[in-house]
Motif scaffolding. Structure first.
Motif, PDB file in Angstrom:
ATOM      1  N   PHE A  88      57.305  25.478 -13.693  1.00 15.11           N
ATOM      2  CA  PHE A  88      56.207  24.967 -14.507  1.00 15.11           C
ATOM      3  C   PHE A  88      54.856  25.132 -13.807  1.00 15.11           C
ATOM      4  O   PHE A  88      53.920  24.377 -14.014  1.00 15.11           O
ATOM      5  N   LEU A  89      54.786  26.181 -12.971  1.00 12.88           N
ATOM      6  CA  LEU A  89      53.551  26.547 -12.285  1.00 12.88           C
ATOM      7  C   LEU A  89      53.442  28.071 -12.272  1.00 12.88           C
ATOM      8  O   LEU A  89      54.410  28.748 -11.917  1.00 12.88           O
ATOM      9  N   PRO A  90      52.292  28.616 -12.647  1.00 10.10           N
ATOM     10  CA  PRO A  90      52.157  30.071 -12.545  1.00 10.10           C
ATOM     11  C   PRO A  90      52.142  30.473 -11.078  1.00 10.10           C
ATOM     12  O   PRO A  90      51.678  29.726 -10.218  1.00 10.10           O
ATOM     13  N   LYS A  91      52.652  31.655 -10.799  1.00 14.10           N
ATOM     14  CA  LYS A  91      52.642  32.149  -9.431  1.00 14.10           C
ATOM     15  C   LYS A  91      51.290  32.792  -9.142  1.00 14.10           C
ATOM     16  O   LYS A  91      50.505  33.070 -10.047  1.00 14.10           O
ATOM     17  N   ASP A  92      51.037  33.030  -7.852  1.00 14.17           N
ATOM     18  CA  ASP A  92      49.822  33.754  -7.469  1.00 14.17           C
ATOM     19  C   ASP A  92      49.795  35.084  -8.191  1.00 14.17           C
ATOM     20  O   ASP A  92      50.824  35.709  -8.418  1.00 14.17           O
ATOM     21  N   GLY A  93      48.619  35.522  -8.545  1.00 16.48           N
ATOM     22  CA  GLY A  93      48.500  36.812  -9.197  1.00 16.48           C
ATOM     23  C   GLY A  93      48.058  36.709 -10.643  1.00 16.48           C
ATOM     24  O   GLY A  93      47.685  37.697 -11.245  1.00 16.48           O
ATOM     25  N   VAL A  94      48.100  35.516 -11.205  1.00 13.78           N
ATOM     26  CA  VAL A  94      47.610  35.313 -12.565  1.00 13.78           C
ATOM     27  C   VAL A  94      46.828  34.002 -12.601  1.00 13.78           C
ATOM     28  O   VAL A  94      47.203  33.027 -11.972  1.00 13.78           O
ATOM     29  N   LYS A  95      45.701  34.048 -13.293  1.00 14.16           N
ATOM     30  CA  LYS A  95      44.858  32.862 -13.449  1.00 14.16           C
ATOM     31  C   LYS A  95      44.829  32.491 -14.925  1.00 14.16           C
ATOM     32  O   LYS A  95      44.803  33.368 -15.795  1.00 14.16           O
ATOM     33  N   LEU A  96      44.829  31.213 -15.198  1.00 14.40           N
ATOM     34  CA  LEU A  96      44.846  30.725 -16.574  1.00 14.40           C
ATOM     35  C   LEU A  96      43.555  30.005 -16.896  1.00 14.40           C
ATOM     36  O   LEU A  96      43.019  29.279 -16.056  1.00 14.40           O
ATOM     37  N   THR A  97      43.082  30.199 -18.117  1.00 17.72           N
ATOM     38  CA  THR A  97      41.886  29.515 -18.586  1.00 17.72           C
ATOM     39  C   THR A  97      42.065  29.201 -20.066  1.00 17.72           C
ATOM     40  O   THR A  97      43.052  29.609 -20.663  1.00 17.72           O
ATOM     41  N   ASP A  98      41.110  28.506 -20.643  1.00 15.58           N
ATOM     42  CA  ASP A  98      41.297  28.043 -22.015  1.00 15.58           C
ATOM     43  C   ASP A  98      41.006  29.084 -23.085  1.00 15.58           C
ATOM     44  O   ASP A  98      41.728  29.181 -24.066  1.00 15.58           O
ATOM     45  N   ILE A  99      39.970  29.894 -22.939  1.00 16.85           N
ATOM     46  CA  ILE A  99      39.535  30.698 -24.072  1.00 16.85           C
ATOM     47  C   ILE A  99      39.719  32.199 -23.881  1.00 16.85           C
ATOM     48  O   ILE A  99      40.531  32.821 -24.543  1.00 16.85           O
ATOM     49  N   GLN A 100      38.942  32.814 -23.007  1.00 16.16           N
ATOM     50  CA  GLN A 100      38.852  34.274 -22.949  1.00 16.16           C
ATOM     51  C   GLN A 100      39.654  34.893 -21.822  1.00 16.16           C
ATOM     52  O   GLN A 100      39.809  34.308 -20.757  1.00 16.16           O
ATOM     53  N   ASN A 101      40.105  36.117 -22.090  1.00 10.63           N
ATOM     54  CA  ASN A 101      40.729  36.929 -21.046  1.00 10.63           C
ATOM     55  C   ASN A 101      39.639  37.563 -20.188  1.00 10.63           C
ATOM     56  O   ASN A 101      38.558  37.875 -20.677  1.00 10.63           O
ATOM     57  N   ASP A 102      39.957  37.749 -18.911  1.00  6.18           N
ATOM     58  CA  ASP A 102      39.123  38.541 -18.016  1.00  6.18           C
ATOM     59  C   ASP A 102      40.082  39.328 -17.136  1.00  6.18           C
ATOM     60  O   ASP A 102      40.495  38.878 -16.071  1.00  6.18           O
ATOM     61  N   PHE A 103      40.476  40.484 -17.640  1.00  6.25           N
ATOM     62  CA  PHE A 103      41.499  41.258 -16.951  1.00  6.25           C
ATOM     63  C   PHE A 103      41.021  41.815 -15.611  1.00  6.25           C
ATOM     64  O   PHE A 103      41.846  42.196 -14.780  1.00  6.25           O
ATOM     65  N   SER A 104      39.707  41.829 -15.364  1.00  8.14           N
ATOM     66  CA  SER A 104      39.201  42.329 -14.090  1.00  8.14           C
ATOM     67  C   SER A 104      39.646  41.446 -12.928  1.00  8.14           C
ATOM     68  O   SER A 104      39.707  41.897 -11.790  1.00  8.14           O
ATOM     69  N   ASN A 105      39.949  40.166 -13.208  1.00  7.27           N
ATOM     70  CA  ASN A 105      40.467  39.291 -12.144  1.00  7.27           C
ATOM     71  C   ASN A 105      41.775  38.608 -12.561  1.00  7.27           C
ATOM     72  O   ASN A 105      42.083  37.521 -12.088  1.00  7.27           O
TER      73      ASN A 105
END
Length: 160
Positions: A88-105
């Motif tokens: 129930f925790l994302p691993k390093d390498g992906v970041k989560l946010t509420d609205i928009q994608n930012d594939f550059s990071n």
């Protein structure tokens, strides 16, 4: 409940309610499972067969047009789906946010992912690209006993 009804009720409607209630973290976990389910719609082998989770998840990202862009996030299956479903925790390498994608990071926005997921769900229901091999008109989920509301509101046991 048929496969089409399951997608409409559980994947689109119920997860949508979670997103609208701004429970983004929970939505990420459910969308990840839903992406894997959409991958399972692309073949006809036993839906519960072990060892196909990674293949099904990645196949969904490859075949559903609205999900293709998420292939740019390295190890999305491991970092998002497995991280959330096993710990129930994302691993390093992906970041989560509420609205928009930012594939550059490698940042995934919940609302953006949900919107793309809904498009993929509708593509599965309509077999838009001809990739869906599973018969989604067949019964997929049987709810035993009286229930109130949608499958996620039910108070009784679920059986196959």
């Amino acid at each position: 409940m048929t496969g089409k009804e399951f997608i409409q009720e559980c994947l689109i409607k119920d997860i949508g309610e979670i997103v609208r209630n701004k429970q983004y973290y929970h939505a990420f976990a459910l969308i990840s499972i839903g992406i894997e389910f959409l991958g399972k719609c692309l073949h006809t082998h036993d839906i519960y067969m072990n060892g196909f989770s990674s293949q099904d998840f990645k196949k969904a990202l490859k075949h559903y047009q609205s999900l293709k862009k998420y292939q740019t996030v390295p190890k999305l299956y491991v970092n998002l789906r497995c991280g959330l479903l096993h710990a129930f925790l994302p691993k390093d390498g992906v970041k989560l946010t509420d609205i928009q994608n930012d594939f550059s990071n490698n940042t995934i926005g919940c609302k953006a992912l949900y919107d793309d997921f809904v498009i993929a769900c509708k593509d599965a229901i309509n077999n838009t690209y001809g990739y869906v091999k599973r018969n989604l008109n067949e019964k997929l989920l049987v709810i035993s006993g009286p229930t109130s509301g949608t499958p996620t509101e039910m108070k009784t046991n679920i059986s196959q």
